[in-house]
Design a protein around this motif. Sequence first.
Motif, PDB file in Angstrom:
ATOM      1  N   GLU A 338      10.756   1.665  -8.645  1.00  0.00           N
ATOM      2  CA  GLU A 338      10.404   3.044  -8.288  1.00  0.00           C
ATOM      3  C   GLU A 338      11.638   3.932  -8.181  1.00  0.00           C
ATOM      4  OE1 GLU A 338       8.051   3.158  -4.758  1.00  0.00           O
ATOM      5  OE2 GLU A 338       6.172   2.855  -5.849  1.00  0.00           O
ATOM      6  N   ARG A 339      11.499   5.150  -8.693  1.00  0.00           N
ATOM      7  CA  ARG A 339      12.534   6.153  -8.578  1.00  0.00           C
ATOM      8  C   ARG A 339      11.884   7.476  -8.174  1.00  0.00           C
ATOM      9  NH1 ARG A 339      14.546   2.048  -8.620  1.00  0.00           N
ATOM     10  NH2 ARG A 339      16.205   1.199  -9.938  1.00  0.00           N
ATOM     11  N   GLU A 342       9.383  10.128 -10.126  1.00  0.00           N
ATOM     12  CA  GLU A 342       8.973   9.431 -11.346  1.00  0.00           C
ATOM     13  C   GLU A 342       7.631   8.761 -11.100  1.00  0.00           C
ATOM     14  OE1 GLU A 342      11.610   6.913 -14.224  1.00  0.00           O
ATOM     15  OE2 GLU A 342      10.763   5.515 -12.756  1.00  0.00           O
ATOM     16  N   ASP A 343       6.718   8.903 -12.017  1.00  0.00           N
ATOM     17  CA  ASP A 343       5.414   8.271 -11.902  1.00  0.00           C
ATOM     18  C   ASP A 343       5.577   6.753 -11.950  1.00  0.00           C
ATOM     19  OD1 ASP A 343       2.846   7.174 -13.636  1.00  0.00           O
ATOM     20  OD2 ASP A 343       2.300   8.707 -12.164  1.00  0.00           O
ATOM     21  N   ASP A 345       3.742   4.494 -13.224  1.00  0.00           N
ATOM     22  CA  ASP A 345       3.499   3.925 -14.553  1.00  0.00           C
ATOM     23  C   ASP A 345       4.747   3.998 -15.424  1.00  0.00           C
ATOM     24  OD1 ASP A 345       0.884   3.292 -13.940  1.00  0.00           O
ATOM     25  OD2 ASP A 345       0.077   5.193 -14.665  1.00  0.00           O
ATOM     26  N   GLN A 346       5.474   5.106 -15.306  1.00  0.00           N
ATOM     27  CA  GLN A 346       6.721   5.241 -16.055  1.00  0.00           C
ATOM     28  C   GLN A 346       7.754   4.243 -15.555  1.00  0.00           C
ATOM     29  OE1 GLN A 346       8.349   9.202 -15.974  1.00  0.00           O
ATOM     30  NE2 GLN A 346      10.242   8.610 -17.035  1.00  0.00           N
ATOM     31  N   SER A 347       7.773   4.034 -14.233  1.00  0.00           N
ATOM     32  CA  SER A 347       8.719   3.075 -13.654  1.00  0.00           C
ATOM     33  C   SER A 347       8.443   1.665 -14.163  1.00  0.00           C
ATOM     34  CB  SER A 347       8.615   3.103 -12.121  1.00  0.00           C
ATOM     35  OG  SER A 347       8.905   4.388 -11.613  1.00  0.00           O
ATOM     36  N   ARG A 349       6.939   0.933 -16.883  1.00  0.00           N
ATOM     37  CA  ARG A 349       7.199   0.901 -18.323  1.00  0.00           C
ATOM     38  C   ARG A 349       8.673   0.584 -18.587  1.00  0.00           C
ATOM     39  NH1 ARG A 349       5.952   5.846 -19.474  1.00  0.00           N
ATOM     40  NH2 ARG A 349       3.724   5.365 -19.248  1.00  0.00           N
ATOM     41  N   ARG A 350       9.555   1.114 -17.780  1.00  0.00           N
ATOM     42  CA  ARG A 350      10.977   0.795 -17.941  1.00  0.00           C
ATOM     43  C   ARG A 350      11.222  -0.701 -17.773  1.00  0.00           C
ATOM     44  NH1 ARG A 350      14.072   2.221 -14.292  1.00  0.00           N
ATOM     45  NH2 ARG A 350      12.693   3.212 -12.779  1.00  0.00           N
ATOM     46  N   THR A 352       8.987  -3.139 -18.440  1.00  0.00           N
ATOM     47  CA  THR A 352       8.430  -3.876 -19.585  1.00  0.00           C
ATOM     48  C   THR A 352       9.230  -3.655 -20.863  1.00  0.00           C
ATOM     49  OG1 THR A 352       6.875  -2.059 -20.068  1.00  0.00           O
ATOM     50  CG2 THR A 352       6.110  -3.831 -18.617  1.00  0.00           C
ATOM     51  N   GLU A 353      10.084  -2.630 -20.876  1.00  0.00           N
ATOM     52  CA  GLU A 353      10.909  -2.380 -22.055  1.00  0.00           C
ATOM     53  C   GLU A 353      12.180  -3.230 -22.066  1.00  0.00           C
ATOM     54  OE1 GLU A 353      11.505   1.804 -21.861  1.00  0.00           O
ATOM     55  OE2 GLU A 353       9.554   2.299 -22.748  1.00  0.00           O
TER      56      GLU A 353
END
Length: 401
Positions: A338-339, A342-343, A345-347, A349-350, A352-353
């Motif tokens: 978490e940041r 920032e949503d 889901d976006q967190s 996603r980072r 999983t990338e």
Amino acid sequence: MPGDPSARDAFMVSRVIALRTALSGIGTTLDEITTWAELTRVAASQMDGAAAVLRPGGEADQQYEVVGGDPALLPDARWAVAMAQERAGRREGGSAPSSSGRNRPALCLPVATRRDLYGTLVCGRDEPQFTRWDVEVCALLAERAASHIRQAREHARVSGLVTKLQSVLRVEPGRPHPNLDIAVRYLPAGQSAVVGGDWCETVRLHFGRTLLVVGDVMGHGLEAAVDMTAYRSALRSIASADLPPHRVLRQLDDIVSGEPDRRPATCLIARVDPVREQVVVASAGHLPPAVIDTEGRTSLLSVPVGPPLGTGLGGYQSRTHRLDSSQTLVLFTDGLVERRHEDIDQSLRRLTELTFASATEPEQVLDTMLAGLDSDHAEDDIAVLAARVRARAADAEAAQY
């Protein structure tokens, strides 16, 4: 205009304002060395000369410390030591101007509170002799410094006690079965804490299975750490019954909801079964675990999410996934991803990338993950656990051909 009352008032007001400004420059931090430096700098400026510190109980050949201004203007240190020792028993708040055996005037004043002597302020200058005003100004500066040094030492003492207590509260996870490789990291937010409310635990079960747990108590610091230990203690007791993960959460929730002063917490439980090559997971308001496959790709396991522990609502469910020796399971608290602004889901996603080497061990997985997610700048506590099933001898031998 010596006889003009308004001129005298204006002069005294200007002196008081200058003194207030000087006092504000002492004790700007809780660092004792900084306070000493501020004292000598301000005193040297106010006396238009030099200032230094002598520590209490020094030898006759003791040298000055933390010098402000030109050291050549200071009296001989041996004279200052003798003066300091003479006045230490009386704890005088001020001192009349004293001669150091040289033509330059000198002044010694204790830096002390009512109970403790921290050192001696020594001032010197070319001319003129120190006045009563000079003595009182230096005495006030010394008192100000002494008050802040006392606060700095008390803060250091309390911080040391808190650090020791936090170290006691930070209990490493239990040992898993030998068929499982584990790596764990704790990263409290900020620089002043050793442990917060985030935690990891491993519990050995029957038939070679291991229970892996991460939890996150609401809040930070010592209070959250105290509640964290209560959760861990209750978990160990419940886990000894070898219940499915969702029933462990249900019992934890029942216990915590009956303690009104206990802080709520999220929790994720994963029961790893190397023989069956599967993992059973259940969540109490916690983020899902990640799995790194044989190609080094990262994905999230689906898990039914129940309410946080402490609500008394229950409703937890388990889900079973395949997990073999080619995969690494990672459980983590939200501080890892978490940041602010920032949503979530976006967190995620980072996360999983991220990609990993296929042969990466749990310790290397955590190194790569923490670096890739810039954990040094995390805004919350982090607890993360990586687990990998050890390949059986027959499987390892077959993989070579």
